[in-house]
Design a protein around this motif. Structure first.
Motif, PDB file in Angstrom:
ATOM      1  N   SER A 187       0.829  -1.204   0.000  1.00 48.13           N
ATOM      2  CA  SER A 187       0.000   0.000   0.000  1.00 48.13           C
ATOM      3  C   SER A 187       0.864   1.255   0.000  1.00 48.13           C
ATOM      4  N   ARG A 188       1.947   1.246   0.795  1.00 44.89           N
ATOM      5  CA  ARG A 188       2.861   2.395   0.828  1.00 44.89           C
ATOM      6  C   ARG A 188       3.563   2.572  -0.520  1.00 44.89           C
ATOM      7  N   GLN A 189       3.987   1.453  -1.148  1.00 49.39           N
ATOM      8  CA  GLN A 189       4.610   1.543  -2.462  1.00 49.39           C
ATOM      9  C   GLN A 189       3.640   2.090  -3.499  1.00 49.39           C
ATOM     10  N   SER A 199       1.970   8.973  -6.384  1.00 51.64           N
ATOM     11  CA  SER A 199       2.407  10.370  -6.248  1.00 51.64           C
ATOM     12  C   SER A 199       3.414  10.728  -7.341  1.00 51.64           C
ATOM     13  N   THR A 200       4.358   9.809  -7.613  1.00 46.58           N
ATOM     14  CA  THR A 200       5.350  10.056  -8.671  1.00 46.58           C
ATOM     15  C   THR A 200       4.679  10.176 -10.027  1.00 46.58           C
ATOM     16  N   HIS A 201       3.703   9.319 -10.280  1.00 46.43           N
ATOM     17  CA  HIS A 201       2.979   9.352 -11.554  1.00 46.43           C
ATOM     18  C   HIS A 201       2.228  10.674 -11.723  1.00 46.43           C
ATOM     19  N   ASN A 202       1.557  11.093 -10.663  1.00 44.37           N
ATOM     20  CA  ASN A 202       0.814  12.363 -10.734  1.00 44.37           C
ATOM     21  C   ASN A 202       1.752  13.540 -10.943  1.00 44.37           C
ATOM     22  N   LEU A 203       2.931  13.496 -10.283  1.00 43.75           N
ATOM     23  CA  LEU A 203       3.899  14.579 -10.454  1.00 43.75           C
ATOM     24  C   LEU A 203       4.420  14.619 -11.888  1.00 43.75           C
ATOM     25  N   THR A 204       4.696  13.429 -12.462  1.00 42.62           N
ATOM     26  CA  THR A 204       5.180  13.365 -13.850  1.00 42.62           C
ATOM     27  C   THR A 204       4.134  13.906 -14.820  1.00 42.62           C
TER      28      THR A 204
END
Length: 198
Positions: free
Chosen positions: A56-58, A64-69
């Motif tokens: 779940s943490r991963q 979050s990384t995907h949304n930032l990209t």
């Protein structure tokens, strides 16, 4: 008479006749197995819960990384960069092709000049002296032949008879240059110009 016996003794005797000791032992073993199984199940559930929390943490990190990209991605800039790189690639390819063609032309010119040098070496000093004794007209014809081998045609003026125009052809590039020869410029100037044009 049966009622005169001790009930406890009768019950004990009946129980003994049933031979329940093996069953009792089996029940104890089943109880131990159930306890062991319950303990294993509890540990397995705890391990699965830990793994689920880690996944779940991963997932949250990757999300979050995907949304930032996605927020940083600009389709317009990306398309412009791809177009720029394609243009640069074609430009480099054209330059490489031009350099290859020029290299082949220079190689051919080098081979031709090597042949001329070989002919002059074969003639030696005596051949050079003989050429010096040629009439002026024959020397002019020889020069014109040399010019033509270089792709240069020299035209004489109909009025004065002086050579006033040169047509330079570059077969490798498909270029044709017409040069009007002006006496105020030196022969050295025209020699350098012809060589650069070829």
């Amino acid at each position: 008479m049966l009622l005169d016996e001790d009930p406890a003794a009768l019950i004990a005797q009946c129980t003994k006749n049933f031979k329940s000791d093996p069953d009792h032992s089996s029940l104890l073993r089943i109880s131990d197995s159930l306890a062991t199984l319950s303990q294993f199940r509890t540990q397995h559930l705890a391990s699965l819960q830990t793994t689920l929390s880690k996944l779940s943490r991963q997932h949250q990190t990757l999300s979050s990384t995907h949304n930032l990209t996605l927020s940083q991605h600009n389709p317009t800039n990306h398309a412009s960069e791809i177009l720029r790189l394609d243009t640069e690639k074609f430009k480099i390819a054209k330059q490489a092709s031009d350099l290859e063609i020029e290299g082949e032309r220079l190689q051919s010119e080098l081979g031709r000049l090597g042949g001329v040098l070989g002919e002059l070496d074969e003639e030696g000093v005596e051949g050079a002296a003989e050429r010096e004794r040629l009439p002026e007209e024959d020397a002019t014809v020889l020069k014109l032949k040399v010019y033509r081998t270089l792709g240069i045609d020299v035209e004489a003026d109909a009025m004065t008879g002086q050579y006033s125009k040169a047509v330079i052809r570059n077969a490798a590039k498909g270029d044709v240059h017409v040069v009007n020869i002006d006496p105020k410029f030196s022969r050295h100037f025209y020699t350098n110009y012809f060589w650069r044009t070829m």
